[in-house]
Design a protein around this motif. Structure first.
Motif, short mmCIF file in Angstrom:
data_model
loop_
_atom_site.label_atom_id
_atom_site.label_comp_id
_atom_site.label_asym_id
_atom_site.label_seq_id
_atom_site.Cartn_x
_atom_site.Cartn_y
_atom_site.Cartn_z
N TRP A 68 0.83 -1.20 0.00
CA TRP A 68 0.00 0.00 0.00
C TRP A 68 0.87 1.27 0.00
CZ3 TRP A 68 -4.47 0.31 -1.87
CH2 TRP A 68 -5.40 -0.72 -1.71
N ALA A 69 1.92 1.24 0.78
CA ALA A 69 2.81 2.41 0.79
C ALA A 69 3.38 2.66 -0.60
CB ALA A 69 3.94 2.19 1.80
N TRP A 72 0.39 3.94 -2.91
CA TRP A 72 -0.03 5.33 -2.63
C TRP A 72 1.03 6.32 -3.08
CZ3 TRP A 72 -4.77 5.96 -2.56
CH2 TRP A 72 -5.65 5.19 -1.80
N PHE A 73 2.28 5.98 -2.79
CA PHE A 73 3.36 6.89 -3.16
C PHE A 73 3.39 7.10 -4.68
CE2 PHE A 73 7.83 7.68 -4.33
CZ PHE A 73 8.01 8.87 -3.64
N ALA A 76 0.31 9.10 -5.91
CA ALA A 76 0.52 10.52 -5.65
C ALA A 76 1.52 11.10 -6.66
CB ALA A 76 1.03 10.71 -4.23
N GLY A 77 2.58 10.34 -6.94
CA GLY A 77 3.59 10.81 -7.89
C GLY A 77 2.99 11.04 -9.27
N VAL A 80 0.78 14.14 -9.34
CA VAL A 80 1.55 15.39 -9.33
C VAL A 80 2.14 15.66 -10.72
CG1 VAL A 80 3.64 16.47 -8.44
CG2 VAL A 80 2.03 15.39 -6.87
N MET A 134 12.03 19.48 -14.40
CA MET A 134 12.73 19.30 -13.12
C MET A 134 11.82 18.71 -12.06
SD MET A 134 14.73 22.94 -13.05
CE MET A 134 14.73 22.99 -11.27
N ALA A 135 10.81 19.50 -11.68
CA ALA A 135 10.01 19.13 -10.50
C ALA A 135 9.19 17.87 -10.76
CB ALA A 135 9.10 20.28 -10.10
N THR A 138 12.33 14.98 -13.34
CA THR A 138 13.56 14.58 -12.65
C THR A 138 13.23 13.90 -11.33
OG1 THR A 138 14.73 16.42 -13.69
CG2 THR A 138 15.82 15.37 -11.84
N THR A 139 12.24 14.42 -10.62
CA THR A 139 11.84 13.79 -9.36
C THR A 139 11.42 12.35 -9.58
OG1 THR A 139 11.06 15.92 -8.56
CG2 THR A 139 10.28 13.98 -7.39
N PHE A 142 14.12 9.87 -10.06
CA PHE A 142 14.70 9.37 -8.81
C PHE A 142 13.77 8.38 -8.12
CE2 PHE A 142 17.52 13.06 -9.08
CZ PHE A 142 18.70 12.56 -8.54
N GLU B 4 -1.01 4.96 5.06
CA GLU B 4 0.22 5.34 4.36
C GLU B 4 0.01 6.51 3.41
OE1 GLU B 4 2.97 4.19 5.39
OE2 GLU B 4 2.12 2.62 6.66
N ALA B 8 2.87 9.21 2.22
CA ALA B 8 3.10 9.21 0.77
C ALA B 8 3.17 10.63 0.24
CB ALA B 8 1.99 8.43 0.07
N LEU B 9 2.22 11.46 0.66
CA LEU B 9 2.18 12.84 0.17
C LEU B 9 3.37 13.64 0.69
CD1 LEU B 9 -1.64 13.49 0.56
CD2 LEU B 9 -0.37 13.07 -1.55
N LEU B 12 6.72 12.47 -0.77
CA LEU B 12 6.80 12.92 -2.17
C LEU B 12 7.16 14.41 -2.23
CD1 LEU B 12 6.43 12.29 -5.18
CD2 LEU B 12 4.06 13.00 -4.94
N THR B 16 10.56 15.77 -3.76
CA THR B 16 10.47 16.68 -4.91
C THR B 16 11.35 17.90 -4.68
OG1 THR B 16 8.23 15.94 -5.43
CG2 THR B 16 8.92 18.07 -6.33
N THR B 19 15.11 16.37 -4.92
CA THR B 19 15.63 15.86 -6.19
C THR B 19 15.14 16.67 -7.39
OG1 THR B 19 13.79 14.31 -6.46
CG2 THR B 19 15.71 13.52 -5.26
N GLY B 20 13.99 17.31 -7.24
CA GLY B 20 13.43 18.03 -8.39
C GLY B 20 13.78 19.51 -8.40
N ILE B 21 14.14 20.05 -7.23
CA ILE B 21 14.45 21.47 -7.17
C ILE B 21 15.92 21.69 -6.72
CG2 ILE B 21 13.79 23.70 -6.16
CD1 ILE B 21 11.48 22.60 -7.72
#
Lengths: 576, 189
Positions: A68-69, A72-73, A76-77, A80, A134-135, A138-139, A142, B4, B8-9, B12, B16, B19-21
Motif C-alpha cells: 500500500w505504501a 499510494w506513493f 501521488a507521484g 503530481v 525538473m520538478a 527529474t523527481t 529518482f 500510508e 506518501a504525500l 513525495l 520533490t 531531487t526536483g528542485i
C-alpha cells in the motif's frame, strides 16, 4: 563486425563487472542499515525527512502495508506529474512560454514516469517547461527508480530472513535509496557530463548566425540557428543511473547536448547497467551467500554478450534496402546513427538500453536493419531480466529463478526450494502472474491496434515494418522500457491512453504479486539444504536459468516477431 | 491501507524539493561557475560573432563549404526540435532520399567518381550530428578546393589536421567536426 567492436564490448564488460563488488557491497550496507560514511553528512537530512513526514523508521511493515505504501506513493507521484503538466503555463521556470500539456498526453507522461518507463510521446524541447522537466520528471526519475529498488529489497528480505512476517519499511528503503545511492552518484555523474558538453542552464535557447545562409522549402532565408538549451545534465545523470531513459530532448541520447562525446557515451552506457548489475552482489551479500548473486549475474552476462555480438554484426552490415546505389556502406547501416558513435556504439547501446528497462536511445531503432531492430525488441520481451531495470530487473530474475527451481523440482519429483525456502503453490501462482500479465498486455494490445483505425493510422513505414512499430510500442510500454520505433505517431489519444494503461498495469500489477510472494516467503521456516536440494550456485543452474528465461520469455513472442522483423528481413531477397 | 497516504504525500513533497528542485539547482550552480562555456552549449565565437555550437550540426549547401550529415528535422538542422527520420530499412522513401542526396553531391562535383560514404547521404539520429567521417570529408576535398581556388593537397591536409581519432584509440569512431573544419578553411583562406 570489426576487432575494435569486440574490444569495445570487452572493455565495457570489464569496467561494468569491476564496479559490481564495490557498489554491490555499498548498497548492501545501505539496505542493512549499517554505518556508511555518507551517513554522517546526510544522516540529519534523512532523519528530518522521517520527522517531517511522520514516518517511524524503526517500524517494520508486513507485505500488504509495504504494497500500500508503494502504491499510494506512486499514485501521488503520477497525479503530481499530471497536475504540473496541466498547470505549467502558470508555473514558474517556463522561459519558452509553453502552454498546458493536452490531457491525454499528460496522462501518458504521468504513467510513463511514475512507472519508470519514460516512454516519450512528447518532444521535450518543444513541449515541456524547465519546471516540468525538473520538478515533475527529474523527481520521478529518482523516486520511480528508488521504488523498484525498494521492492527488490523487500523480496530479498523475504528470502533472507529466517522467520518473521515483515519486509522492512518502504519509506526507509525509498529515502535511503534516494539519499545514499541515487543522489550522490547523480551529482558526480551530472558534473562529469557537463564537462563533456552536456548543457546545464536555465536559458531556453541560444541563437547563432550561420556562415552558410540557407533557404527553407518556401524560399525564405534562414540566417540563424536556434539551439534549445536547458538543465539537461542533471536529468540525464539520473535518467541513466535509474534506468529511466526519458530524454531532455526529443532525440534523447542521440542529441549532442545529451550525449556529446565518445567518452561521455561510454560512461553513460556504463551508468545504465551499473546499479542493476551491482544489485546482484547486493542480493548475494544480503542472503549471506555471494555465489547466489554471481550466478544470476553470470546468467545475465552470458545472454547479454551473445545478443550484443549479433547486434554488432547486424548493424555493421550494409542496409540491403540501399543495395545497388552509388554508396559505400562499409561502416555499416548509418541511417539514424551519429558519426561519433558509429555502428558499434549504437549497437551496444541498443542492447544495453533494452536488456535494462532504460529505453534511452543514441540511435534510431526504427532505422536499424530488420534483425538489428528485432534484437532490442526481443530483449525487452524477455521481461528485462538481463540486468534489467534498477530493482525491477533483479526481482524479475528472482521470479525466473524460482520458476527454474520449480521446473527442476518437477523433473526429480521433489518439493522445490530456493535459498532454504519451500516454493509452494502460492509462490508459483504469483510467479505465473508475473510472467503472464505482460505478454498478455503486449500481444492483446498489438492485436487490437492493428485492427482499429486510430492504431494503424499512426504507422510511419509500409509493410511488415509498420507492424514492427506497433509491436515495439506495446512491448516497450508494457515492459516499462520506453524506447520506441519512433516513426509511430504515438501522440494521439488512442495511443496515449492505451500505452499509458499498459505502462501502469505492467509496472504495478507486477509489483503486487512480487511483494505478495515476498510476504509469503518471509514467514516460511528456513530449511537446511539436504542431498535432494538443487544447488543454485552452480554453472548447471546458470544454464537452467538461461533456458527458462529464453523459453518462457521468448517463445511467447516468436509468432509476432515472425510477422514483423523476420518478414521484413526475408522480403529483401524477394523484392530485389 | 489508508494510513500510508499521509506519509506518501509528505515524502513525495520532500523528495520533490530535494531531487526536483535542490539537485538541479545545485548542479546548475556548480556547472555555471566551473564550466560555463560547456554548460551553455559550447558556443563557437569568431570575430565577436557566435557562429554555432561545436556540438550541433549545421546545414551547408554552398560548394565552398564542407557539408555535414543530412538532417531529418523540420526545417533541416533545426536546433530547437531534434529528430531522426525513423525511416525503416526497407522503406522505398529511404532509398529515394538517399538516391537524391547522391545526385546532389554528384551535381556539385561531377568529377567525384568514388562511392559516396554512407554517413554523407543518410540522416543522423538527432538531425544535429556535428560530425562526418574522415572518408566523407576526403570525398568533398576536391569540390571545396576547386570552389575556393585552392590546391587539393592543402585542403586535404587541413582535413587531416581536423580528424578526431577514437577516444584512447578505442571508443567511438574517428570523425571530423564540420563547423571547426569550415572555420579553419575560412581563416586559412
Amino acid at each position: 563486425m570489426t576487432g575494435n567492436a569486440i574490444l569495445q564490448l570487452v572493455v565495457y564488460l570489464a569496467a561494468l563487472l569491476a564496479c559490481v563488488p564495490l557498489l554491490g557491497g555499498y548498497m548492501a550496507r545501505v539496505y542493512e542499515g549499517q554505518p556508511i560514511r555518507l551517513g554522517r553528512v546526510l544522516g540529519p537530512l534523512e532523519r528530518l525527512i522521517y520527522r517531517l513526514s511522520g514516518v517511524n523508521p524503526d517500524q517494520e511493515m508486513a507485505w500488504k502495508r509495504y504494497a500500500w505504501a508503494t502504491l499510494w506513493f506512486n499514485v501521488a507521484g503520477a497525479l503530481v506529474v499530471f497536475a504540473i503538466q496541466r498547470l505549467q503555463g502558470v508555473l514558474p521556470l517556463n522561459p519558452q512560454g509553453f502552454a498546458a500539456v493536452a490531457p491525454d498526453l499528460a496522462f501518458n507522461t504521468a504513467s510513463s514516469f511514475a512507472s519508470n518507463t519514460n516512454w516519450q510521446s512528447y518532444g521535450g524541447e518543444t513541449t515541456l517547461s524547465h519546471f516540468t522537466q525538473m520538478a515533475a520528471l527529474t523527481t520521478q526519475n529518482f523516486v520511480s527508480a528508488a521504488t523498484g529498488m525498494a521492492v527488490l529489497v523487500a523480496l530479498i528480505r523475504g528470502l533472507a530472513r529466517k522467520s518473521g512476517t515483515t519486509l522492512g519499511n518502504f519509506w526507509v528503503d525509498l529515502v535511503r535509496t534516494t539519499l545514499y545511492i541515487l543522489l550522490p552518484l547523480s551529482v558526480v555523474f551530472a558534473l562529469f557530463l557537463v564537462g563533456q558538453g552536456v548543457v546545464q542552464t536555465f536559458d531556453a535557447s541560444a541563437t547563432v548566425d550561420l556562415l552558410n545562409p540557407l533557404k527553407d522549402d518556401k524560399g525564405a532565408s534562414i540566417l540563424t540557428q536556434i539551439l534549445a538549451l536547458g538543465p539537461a545534465a542533471s536529468q540525464i545523470a539520473i535518467k541513466q543511473l535509474g534506468t529511466n531513459g526519458g530524454g531532455f530532448f526529443n532525440a534523447n541520447s542521440a542529441h549532442p547536448f545529451e550525449n556529446a562525446t565518445a567518452l561521455g557515451n561510454f560512461v553513460e552506457v556504463l551508468a545504465i547497467l551499473l546499479i542493476p548489475a551491482a544489485l546482484c552482489d547486493t542480493f548475494g551479500r544480503m542472503v549471506k551467500d555471494r555465489r547466489q548473486g554471481f550466478v544470476l549475474l553470470a546468467a545475465m552476462t552470458i545472454v547479454f554478450v551473445a545478443v550484443t555480438l549479433f547486434a554488432l554484426s547486424f548493424e555493421h552490415s550494409p542496409n540491403p534496402g540501399l543495395a545497388g546505389l552509388h554508396i559505400d556502406q562499409s561502416v555499416g547501416n548509418m541511417e539514424g546513427k551519429e558519426v561519433r558513435f558509429g555502428a558499434t556504439g549504437s549497437a551496444i547501446w541498443s542492447i544495453v538500453t533494452t536488456v535494462a528497462s532504460n529505453g534511452s536511445v543514441n540511435s534510431m531503432h526504427d532505422s536499424f536493419t530488420p534483425l538489428g531492430g528485432m534484437l532490442p525488441m526481443w530483449m525487452i520481451q524477455l521481461g528485462e531480466v538481463i540486468y534489467g531495470g534498477v530493482g525491477s530487473g533483479l526481482y524479475g530474475m528472482l521470479v525466473f529463478a524460482i520458476i527454474a527451481v520449480f521446473i527442476a523440482g518437477l523433473m526429480v519429483g521433489r518439493t522445490p526450494e530456493y535459498l532454504g525456502k519451500k516454493i509452494e503453490p502460492f509462490e508459483m501462482k504469483m510467479a505465473a502472474l508475473v510472467i503472464l500479465i505482460v505478454p498478455a498486455l503486449v500481444l492483446v494490445g498489438a492485436a487490437v491496434a492493428v485492427v482499429v483505425e486510430p492504431g494503424t493510422k499512426a504507422i510511419a513505414n509500409p509493410g511488415a515494418h509498420g507492424f514492427s512499430e506497433i509491436l515495439y510500442a506495446f512491448t516497450s510500454a508494457a515492459n516499462n522500457n520506453g524506447s520506441a520505433f519512433g516513426g509511430l505517431s504515438a501522440n494521439a489519444p488512442f495511443w496515449n491512453t492505451a500505452l499509458g494503461i499498459c505502462m501502469l498495469v505492467g509496472r504495478f500489477w507486477l509489483i503486487v504479486p512480487v511483494l505478495a510472494m515476498a510476504g509469503s516467503l518471509v514467514g516460511k521456516q528456513h530449511i537446511p539444504s539436504g542431498p535432494g536440494t538443487l544447488p543454485t550456485h552452480t554453472p548447471l543452474f546458470v544454464m537452467l536459468l538461461i533456458g527458462v528465461v529464453l523459453l518462457v520469455g521468448a517463445l511467447t513472442y516468436v509468432p509476432a516477431l515472425a510477422l514483423g522483423p523476420v518478414a521484413e528481413h526475408l522480403s529483401f531477397g524477394v523484392t530485389r | 491501507m489508508l494510513t500510508e497516504i499521509r506519509p506518501a504525500l509528505l515524502v513525495l513533497l520532500l523528495l520533490t524539493l530535494l531531487t526536483g528542485i535542490a539537485y538541479p539547482l545545485a548542479v546548475t550552480g556548480i556547472a555555471q561557475v566551473a564550466m560555463p562555456a560547456k554548460a551553455n552549449g559550447s558556443l563557437v565565437i569568431t570575430n565577436g560573432k557566435t557562429v554555432g555550437s561545436s556540438l550541433i550540426g549545421q546545414c551547408w549547401d554552398d560548394p565552398k563549404w564542407f557539408w555535414g550529415r543530412p538532417s531529418a528535422t523540420t526545417p533541416a538542422c533545426n536546433g530547437a526540435a531534434s529528430s531522426g527520420s525513423n525511416l525503416g530499412p526497407s522503406n522505398p522513401a529511404l532509398r529515394e532520399a538517399v538516391q537524391k542526396r547522391i545526385e546532389a553531391l554528384q551535381q556539385a562535383d561531377p568529377t567525384a567518381k568514388d562511392l559516396v560514404p554512407a554517413d554523407l547521404v543518410t540522416t543522423s539520429a538527432s538531425g544535429l550530428d556535428p560530425d562526418i567521417s574522415p572518408e566523407a570529408a576526403y570525398f568533398q576535398v576536391h569540390r571545396v578546393a576547386l570552389s575556393r581556388g585552392l590546391g587539393d593537397d592543402a585542403v586535404r591536409k587541413l582535413v587531416e589536421q581536423h580528424v578526431t581519432p577514437r577516444w584512447l584509440g578505442l571508443f567511438g569512431e574517428p570523425h571530423v567536426q564540420v563547423l571547426q573544419l569550415n572555420l579553419a578553411l575560412e581563416q586559412g583562406h
